[in-house]
Design a protein around this motif. Structure first.
Motif, PDB file in Angstrom:
ATOM      1  N   ILE A   1       0.874  -1.173   0.000  1.00 53.61           N
ATOM      2  CA  ILE A   1       0.000   0.000   0.000  1.00 53.61           C
ATOM      3  C   ILE A   1       0.916   1.229   0.000  1.00 53.61           C
ATOM      4  N   HIS A   2       0.663   2.160  -0.931  1.00 54.84           N
ATOM      5  CA  HIS A   2       1.457   3.389  -0.949  1.00 54.84           C
ATOM      6  C   HIS A   2       0.584   4.542  -0.468  1.00 54.84           C
ATOM      7  N   LYS A   3       1.012   5.177   0.632  1.00 54.90           N
ATOM      8  CA  LYS A   3       0.250   6.306   1.169  1.00 54.90           C
ATOM      9  C   LYS A   3       0.690   7.570   0.432  1.00 54.90           C
ATOM     10  N   ALA A   4      -0.071   7.957  -0.602  1.00 57.16           N
ATOM     11  CA  ALA A   4       0.354   9.094  -1.437  1.00 57.16           C
ATOM     12  C   ALA A   4       0.149  10.416  -0.701  1.00 57.16           C
ATOM     13  N   ILE A   5      -0.957  10.544   0.034  1.00 56.92           N
ATOM     14  CA  ILE A   5      -1.126  11.669   0.968  1.00 56.92           C
ATOM     15  C   ILE A   5      -1.675  11.102   2.268  1.00 56.92           C
TER      16      ILE A   5
ATOM     17  N   ASP B   1      -3.385  22.444 -11.615  1.00 58.80           N
ATOM     18  CA  ASP B   1      -2.272  21.550 -11.302  1.00 58.80           C
ATOM     19  C   ASP B   1      -1.140  21.778 -12.300  1.00 58.80           C
ATOM     20  N   GLU B   2      -0.123  22.494 -11.882  1.00 64.01           N
ATOM     21  CA  GLU B   2       1.034  22.805 -12.742  1.00 64.01           C
ATOM     22  C   GLU B   2       0.561  23.374 -14.084  1.00 64.01           C
ATOM     23  N   PRO B   3      -0.307  24.392 -14.085  1.00 60.92           N
ATOM     24  CA  PRO B   3      -0.915  24.806 -15.356  1.00 60.92           C
ATOM     25  C   PRO B   3       0.061  25.440 -16.336  1.00 60.92           C
TER      26      PRO B   3
ATOM     27  N   GLY C   1       5.676  21.501  -3.626  1.00 59.16           N
ATOM     28  CA  GLY C   1       6.353  20.278  -3.179  1.00 59.16           C
ATOM     29  C   GLY C   1       7.066  19.654  -4.355  1.00 59.16           C
ATOM     30  N   GLU C   2       8.021  18.802  -4.040  1.00 60.31           N
ATOM     31  CA  GLU C   2       8.798  18.177  -5.106  1.00 60.31           C
ATOM     32  C   GLU C   2       7.963  17.118  -5.840  1.00 60.31           C
ATOM     33  N   SER C   3       8.516  16.621  -6.955  1.00 60.62           N
ATOM     34  CA  SER C   3       7.834  15.583  -7.713  1.00 60.62           C
ATOM     35  C   SER C   3       7.591  14.358  -6.822  1.00 60.62           C
ATOM     36  N   GLY C   4       6.376  13.863  -6.850  1.00 60.24           N
ATOM     37  CA  GLY C   4       6.042  12.679  -6.060  1.00 60.24           C
ATOM     38  C   GLY C   4       5.592  12.995  -4.643  1.00 60.24           C
ATOM     39  N   SER C   5       5.531  14.288  -4.288  1.00 62.71           N
ATOM     40  CA  SER C   5       5.159  14.643  -2.907  1.00 62.71           C
ATOM     41  C   SER C   5       3.649  14.464  -2.659  1.00 62.71           C
ATOM     42  N   GLY C   6       2.870  14.305  -3.732  1.00 64.01           N
ATOM     43  CA  GLY C   6       1.443  14.042  -3.544  1.00 64.01           C
ATOM     44  C   GLY C   6       0.553  15.204  -3.952  1.00 64.01           C
ATOM     45  N   LYS C   7       1.099  16.196  -4.677  1.00 66.12           N
ATOM     46  CA  LYS C   7       0.319  17.391  -5.034  1.00 66.12           C
ATOM     47  C   LYS C   7      -0.896  17.039  -5.891  1.00 66.12           C
ATOM     48  N   THR C   8      -0.634  16.272  -6.961  1.00 66.26           N
ATOM     49  CA  THR C   8      -1.732  15.923  -7.865  1.00 66.26           C
ATOM     50  C   THR C   8      -2.747  15.038  -7.147  1.00 66.26           C
ATOM     51  N   THR C   9      -2.249  14.097  -6.348  1.00 65.89           N
ATOM     52  CA  THR C   9      -3.160  13.213  -5.606  1.00 65.89           C
ATOM     53  C   THR C   9      -4.039  14.042  -4.676  1.00 65.89           C
ATOM     54  N   LEU C  10      -3.458  15.038  -4.017  1.00 66.36           N
ATOM     55  CA  LEU C  10      -4.234  15.899  -3.124  1.00 66.36           C
ATOM     56  C   LEU C  10      -5.323  16.623  -3.916  1.00 66.36           C
TER      57      LEU C  10
HETATM   58  N1  LIG Z   1      -2.799   6.228  -9.937  1.00 69.80           N
HETATM   59  C1  LIG Z   1      -1.746   5.942  -9.152  1.00 69.80           C
HETATM   60  N2  LIG Z   1      -1.435   4.661  -8.864  1.00 69.80           N
HETATM   61  C2  LIG Z   1      -0.388   4.349  -8.067  1.00 69.80           C
HETATM   62  N3  LIG Z   1       0.432   5.261  -7.503  1.00 69.80           N
HETATM   63  C3  LIG Z   1       0.193   6.552  -7.773  1.00 69.80           C
HETATM   64  C4  LIG Z   1      -0.907   6.970  -8.608  1.00 69.80           C
HETATM   65  N4  LIG Z   1      -0.902   8.322  -8.694  1.00 69.80           N
HETATM   66  C5  LIG Z   1       0.143   8.734  -7.943  1.00 69.80           C
HETATM   67  N5  LIG Z   1       0.806   7.684  -7.389  1.00 69.80           N
HETATM   68  C6  LIG Z   1       1.974   7.749  -6.500  1.00 69.80           C
HETATM   69  O1  LIG Z   1       1.659   8.644  -5.449  1.00 69.80           O
HETATM   70  C7  LIG Z   1       2.764   9.491  -5.149  1.00 69.80           C
HETATM   71  C8  LIG Z   1       2.348  10.935  -5.310  1.00 69.80           C
HETATM   72  O2  LIG Z   1       2.127  11.188  -6.695  1.00 69.80           O
HETATM   73  P1  LIG Z   1       1.583  12.561  -7.249  1.00 69.80           P
HETATM   74  O3  LIG Z   1       1.390  12.398  -8.714  1.00 69.80           O
HETATM   75  O4  LIG Z   1       0.421  12.973  -6.443  1.00 69.80           O
HETATM   76  O5  LIG Z   1       2.807  13.532  -6.940  1.00 69.80           O
HETATM   77  P2  LIG Z   1       3.084  15.023  -7.476  1.00 69.80           P
HETATM   78  O6  LIG Z   1       3.548  15.800  -6.314  1.00 69.80           O
HETATM   79  O7  LIG Z   1       1.905  15.503  -8.223  1.00 69.80           O
HETATM   80  O8  LIG Z   1       4.312  14.795  -8.478  1.00 69.80           O
HETATM   81  P3  LIG Z   1       4.696  15.619  -9.827  1.00 69.80           P
HETATM   82  O9  LIG Z   1       5.304  16.918  -9.373  1.00 69.80           O
HETATM   83  O10 LIG Z   1       5.696  14.725 -10.487  1.00 69.80           O
HETATM   84  O11 LIG Z   1       3.446  15.803 -10.622  1.00 69.80           O
HETATM   85  C9  LIG Z   1       3.895   9.056  -6.068  1.00 69.80           C
HETATM   86  O12 LIG Z   1       4.723   8.153  -5.372  1.00 69.80           O
HETATM   87  C10 LIG Z   1       3.179   8.365  -7.204  1.00 69.80           C
HETATM   88  O13 LIG Z   1       3.987   7.353  -7.766  1.00 69.80           O
END
Ligand SMILES: Nc1ncnc2c1ncn2[C@@H]1O[C@H](COP(=O)(O)OP(=O)(O)OP(=O)(O)O)[C@@H](O)[C@H]1O
Ligand SMILES: [Mg+2]
Length: 309
Positions: A21-25, A173-175, A42-51
């Protein structure tokens, strides 16, 4: 301070990765005030888009609540959400991927109104022309397809489509990160103008601290799925408390005069703790994830600075 439009409490979203299980946020709590622009950095992968996607219920939260104008979105099913969708919209990084290449630009902008069964066809066409004008595109854009446009123009189409339903909340989101630097400023300024004109509330997501500085009233700092600090823009940029915020700010080239004087050294960020950090109110609407000793040190430093000045 305006009224709260969005109240996010303890929000967590998880993804399954194989057996893991990956806790994205995780454990994210903050408010968004009506009419403001809240930057999320936040940096790439920090969860911005997921949030962003979780707030708009494009993803289902694992835990926590999202209140939009007092209505709980977190527990709604797809049918209930459809009624609310027009009130919140998202603008994505890459307009080419998010807009259909087969449709005419006019149809792309009209589509959300068709889905929501709004207005008559004639009224919808008029509304599309109105939106084209609002985003600085000529009437002739109506008949064209998206591949006939430059990146900046495509993003203008995406903005027109997002705003055509008169949303109250827009998550961008990063428009501008896929655009040339020269075009970025035009799109950012357009977003600002439209915010005033349509009384929009923005959550503005970017990894670029100067873009966030330009766009935001308040700023939240995300790291590894956790919110580490959130405060008014000037507090974050001139008085960062969390070591991670300091390190992030130290990485900005000091070409922008607003950023000068920030001499923080990059620091090692500790690994993600097993639990989400708790944000502490240190006054001035400034919240930071810190333990009691760190807060005491901060308050003492502040006293020393005051007595020196
Ligand atoms: N649909 C998904 N399925 C599995 N893992 C995901 C999914 N979407 C995001 N993740 C994981 O969740 C974490 C956060 O991703 P997210 O895309 O939210 O980051 P981000 O801050 O938007 O990055 P970026 O700046 O690269 O857009 C990352 O580890 C990513 O691999
Ligand atoms: Mg992203």
């Amino acid at each position: 301070m305006n009224k709260k439009l969005v109240e996010i409490r303890n929000l967590s979203t998880q993804f399954k990765k194989g057996a893991n299980i990956h806790k994205a946020i995780e454990g994210i709590t903050f408010d968004v005030y009506e009419g403001e622009s809240l930057g999320i950095v936040g940096e790439s992968g920090s969860g911005k888009t997921t949030l962003g996607r979780t707030i708009l219920r494009l993803l289902t939260p694992f835990h926590g609540t999202i209140q939009f104008d007092g209505i709980d979105l977190s527990s709604m099913d797809a049918k209930q959400l459809r009624v609310w969708r027009k009130d919140f919209q998202m603008i994505f990084q890459n307009p080419y991927e998010s807009l259909s290449p087969r449709l005419k630009v006019g149809e792309i902008i009209e589509e959300p109104m068709v889905i929501q069964k709004m207005l008559t066809p004639k009224e919808r066409t008029n509304k599309v022309y109105e939106m084209l004008e609002n985003v600085g595109l000529p009437k002739s854009a109506y008949q064209k397809t998206i591949h006939e446009f430059s990146g900046g123009q495509r993003q203008r189409v995406a903005i027109a489509r997002a705003l055509v339903m008169n949303p109250r909340l827009v998550i961008a989101d990063e428009p501008v990160s896929a655009l040339d630097v020269s075009v970025q400023a035009q799109i950012l300024n357009l977003l600002k103008e439209l915010q005033t004109e349509f009384n929009l509330t923005y959550i503005f997501i970017s990894h670029d601290l100067s873009v966030v500085h330009h766009m935001s009233d308040r700023v939240g700092v995300l790291n590894k799925g956790h919110m580490l600090e959130i405060a008014a823009k000037n507090e974050i940029y001139q008085n960062p408390i969390h070591p991670y915020t300091k390190s992030l700010l130290a990485s900005i080239p000091k070409v922008n005069p607003m950023m000068r004087g920030l001499e923080a050294e990059p620091v090692e960020v500790p690994p993600q703790p097993p639990y989400p950090p708790h944000l502490i109110d240190i006054g001035n609407d400034h919240y930071v994830a810190a333990d009691v000793i760190e807060i005491q040190n901060y308050r003492m430093n502040k006293q020393v600075h005051k007595s020196e000045s």
